[in-house]
Every structure is written in C-alpha cells, then in structure tokens.
Scaffold this motif. Structure first.
Motif, PDB file in Angstrom:
ATOM      1  N   THR A 187      34.729  48.252  28.397  1.00  0.00           N
ATOM      2  CA  THR A 187      36.076  47.821  28.709  1.00  0.00           C
ATOM      3  C   THR A 187      36.507  46.621  27.870  1.00  0.00           C
ATOM      4  O   THR A 187      37.685  46.297  27.801  1.00  0.00           O
ATOM      5  CB  THR A 187      36.205  47.454  30.206  1.00  0.00           C
ATOM      6  N   GLU A 188      35.611  45.963  27.207  1.00  0.00           N
ATOM      7  CA  GLU A 188      35.953  44.796  26.394  1.00  0.00           C
ATOM      8  C   GLU A 188      36.447  45.163  25.046  1.00  0.00           C
ATOM      9  O   GLU A 188      36.438  46.017  24.390  1.00  0.00           O
ATOM     10  CB  GLU A 188      34.762  43.858  26.269  1.00  0.00           C
TER      11      GLU A 188
ATOM     12  N   GLN B  82      22.318  47.513  37.336  1.00  0.00           N
ATOM     13  CA  GLN B  82      22.829  46.375  36.573  1.00  0.00           C
ATOM     14  C   GLN B  82      23.079  46.764  35.119  1.00  0.00           C
ATOM     15  O   GLN B  82      24.071  46.347  34.513  1.00  0.00           O
ATOM     16  CB  GLN B  82      21.845  45.205  36.660  1.00  0.00           C
TER      17      GLN B  82
ATOM     18  N   GLN C 193      31.006  47.193  31.464  1.00  0.00           N
ATOM     19  CA  GLN C 193      31.746  45.996  31.075  1.00  0.00           C
ATOM     20  C   GLN C 193      31.930  45.927  29.565  1.00  0.00           C
ATOM     21  O   GLN C 193      32.973  45.534  29.067  1.00  0.00           O
ATOM     22  CB  GLN C 193      31.028  44.734  31.570  1.00  0.00           C
ATOM     23  N   GLN C 194      30.902  46.338  28.818  1.00  0.00           N
ATOM     24  CA  GLN C 194      30.985  46.312  27.357  1.00  0.00           C
ATOM     25  C   GLN C 194      32.017  47.320  26.851  1.00  0.00           C
ATOM     26  O   GLN C 194      32.710  47.091  25.870  1.00  0.00           O
ATOM     27  CB  GLN C 194      29.616  46.596  26.741  1.00  0.00           C
TER      28      GLN C 194
ATOM     29  N   GLN D 155      26.247  48.692  34.971  1.00  0.00           N
ATOM     30  CA  GLN D 155      27.398  47.793  35.110  1.00  0.00           C
ATOM     31  C   GLN D 155      27.679  47.057  33.802  1.00  0.00           C
ATOM     32  O   GLN D 155      28.835  46.910  33.385  1.00  0.00           O
ATOM     33  CB  GLN D 155      27.164  46.783  36.243  1.00  0.00           C
ATOM     34  N   LEU D 156      26.613  46.597  33.161  1.00  0.00           N
ATOM     35  CA  LEU D 156      26.783  45.893  31.889  1.00  0.00           C
ATOM     36  C   LEU D 156      27.355  46.824  30.819  1.00  0.00           C
ATOM     37  O   LEU D 156      28.218  46.421  30.011  1.00  0.00           O
ATOM     38  CB  LEU D 156      25.453  45.294  31.433  1.00  0.00           C
TER      39      LEU D 156
END
Length: 115
Positions: free
Chosen positions: A114-115, A104, A111-112, A107-108
């Motif tokens: 790609t933002e 997890q 995600q960070q 994954q986080l």
C-alpha cells in the motif's frame, strides 16, 4: 486355615479398592502402578505362602514387595507422561509463535504494497 487366608487377602484387596474409590480424583499412573503391584504381590505371596504353610505371611511380604515394585514402575511411567506433556506444551507454544509471526509477515507485506 487356607480358606481363612484367602478370605483375609480378598478382604484386604476389597478394602484397598474401596479406599482408592473414595477419592474424588482419578488415580494417577503412579497410584495405579502401586495398586496393581500390591494386589499382584499379595496374591502371588499368598499362593507361595500357602505352599509352605504361611499364606498370611506370604501375602504380607508379597504385598510389600509388589507395592514397592509397582510404585517404581508407576513412578517411572508417571515421570515419562509428565515429560511428554511438557514437550507437547512446548511444541504447541512454538506453533502459536510461528503462526503469529506468519501473520505479522503478511501484515508487513500488505503495508509495503500500500505504500
């Protein structure tokens, strides 16, 4: 008389082995302890009983005492095995939870980025 007592004890032990072998399940630690204690107690009791002229009584008393002692030792060992298995299951569960949390976190982080 002595041969008769030895034959009787041998037949009793053979019957005990046969009865234990009839079960489809393997013997538990508790059952093994009881079984071994009974056999050793009967044999020891027969030897001591033969020395005083009562091998059958000695074998019977020895089997009873040995069975109780064997059960106590086997039961303690069984309880220890159960506790260890429970602890191992908890450790494995915690390891799985840690691995899920690591995934997890990854994954986080992804995600960070790609933002």
């Amino acid at each position: 008389m002595r041969k008769h007592a030895i034959v009787t004890v041998a037949l009793a032990l053979a019957a005990l082995f046969l009865a234990a072998g009839c079960s489809g399940d393997p013997l538990s630690t508790r059952e093994k302890g009881t079984f071994v204690g009974t056999g050793v107690g009967a044999a020891t009791g027969a030897i001591i009983g033969a020395a005083v002229g009562a091998p059958l009584a000695g074998a019977a008393i020895g089997a009873a005492v040995g069975g109780v002692g064997g059960f106590a030792v086997g039961n303690a060992m069984q309880n220890n095995d159960n506790a260890q298995a429970q602890t191992q299951a908890q450790v494995q569960s915690q390891q799985q939870q840690l691995e899920q949390q690591r995934q997890q976190i990854q994954q986080l982080k992804g995600q960070q980025e790609t933002e």
